[in-house]
Design an enzyme around this catalytic site. Sequence first.
Site, PDB file in Angstrom:
ATOM      1  N   ASP A 153       0.829  -1.198   0.000  1.00  0.00           N
ATOM      2  CA  ASP A 153       0.000   0.000   0.000  1.00  0.00           C
ATOM      3  C   ASP A 153       0.870   1.257   0.000  1.00  0.00           C
ATOM      4  OD1 ASP A 153       0.350   1.133   2.719  1.00  0.00           O
ATOM      5  OD2 ASP A 153      -0.633  -0.693   3.399  1.00  0.00           O
ATOM      6  N   MET A 154       0.272   2.363  -0.310  1.00  0.00           N
ATOM      7  CA  MET A 154       0.995   3.609  -0.507  1.00  0.00           C
ATOM      8  C   MET A 154       1.845   3.991   0.704  1.00  0.00           C
ATOM      9  SD  MET A 154      -0.617   7.321  -1.473  1.00  0.00           S
ATOM     10  CE  MET A 154       0.397   8.800  -1.586  1.00  0.00           C
TER      11      MET A 154
END
Length: 231
Positions: free
Chosen positions: A97-98
């Site tokens: 994820d970011m």
Amino acid sequence: MARSGVASRRASEAIIAEGRVTVNGVTVTEPGTKVGPEDVVMVDGREIQPEAKKHYVLLNKPAGYVCSLSDEQGRPVAADLLKEAYSERLYNVGRLDMFSCGLIIFTNDGDFAAKLSHPSAEMEKEYIVDSSLPLPRSLARDFMGGIRTDGVFYRAREAEELNARRLRVVLVEGKNREIRRVFEHYGVGIKRLIRIRIGNVGIEGLDEGRFRELNSKEVTGLLRLCRSGQY
């Protein structure tokens, strides 16, 4: 399409079903359509050719980058960190994820990507998680036993409390935001989440934002893990 670096096999099937592929000017929507060396295959109007050289690239992704070939919101894309070094189109195997950082593999070998990504591969991925608050003393034990939250069951292969605010976790399922959702279940925020190992490949010597080619021994080892489930 996978051998041409367009996308993984699974993603290629979706592209075909969407009617974005033509063979000799005729749209095809059935995966598995046979083509020969004389056929002209185009995706979104661009002709594709099988790539002669396969690349297997290990990136230590910084936080703040998304794992996608493009982003509608204009956020930094992890694949862009490789563009100056590779003219081929490389795509990520799995995701981070970011807000997480650490190891992720990029390749233009669709067969390799499909094998590593398939749930039956049970590829181990190891993480170090630093929390904003002291960890609940039962978190590691509960995570290994299995935790159900919001109707989803999460279980770690290994979970070890390294100190009051640091946990080592090994996953094999890779459900979306699994570690973050477990921490949210306990009301504990995450300061930093880093993936330090994928199968037989570790993060040692690879600084954040840097990348390197996997050697043939590492690639063979990853494929072997997909079959054996151990290392």
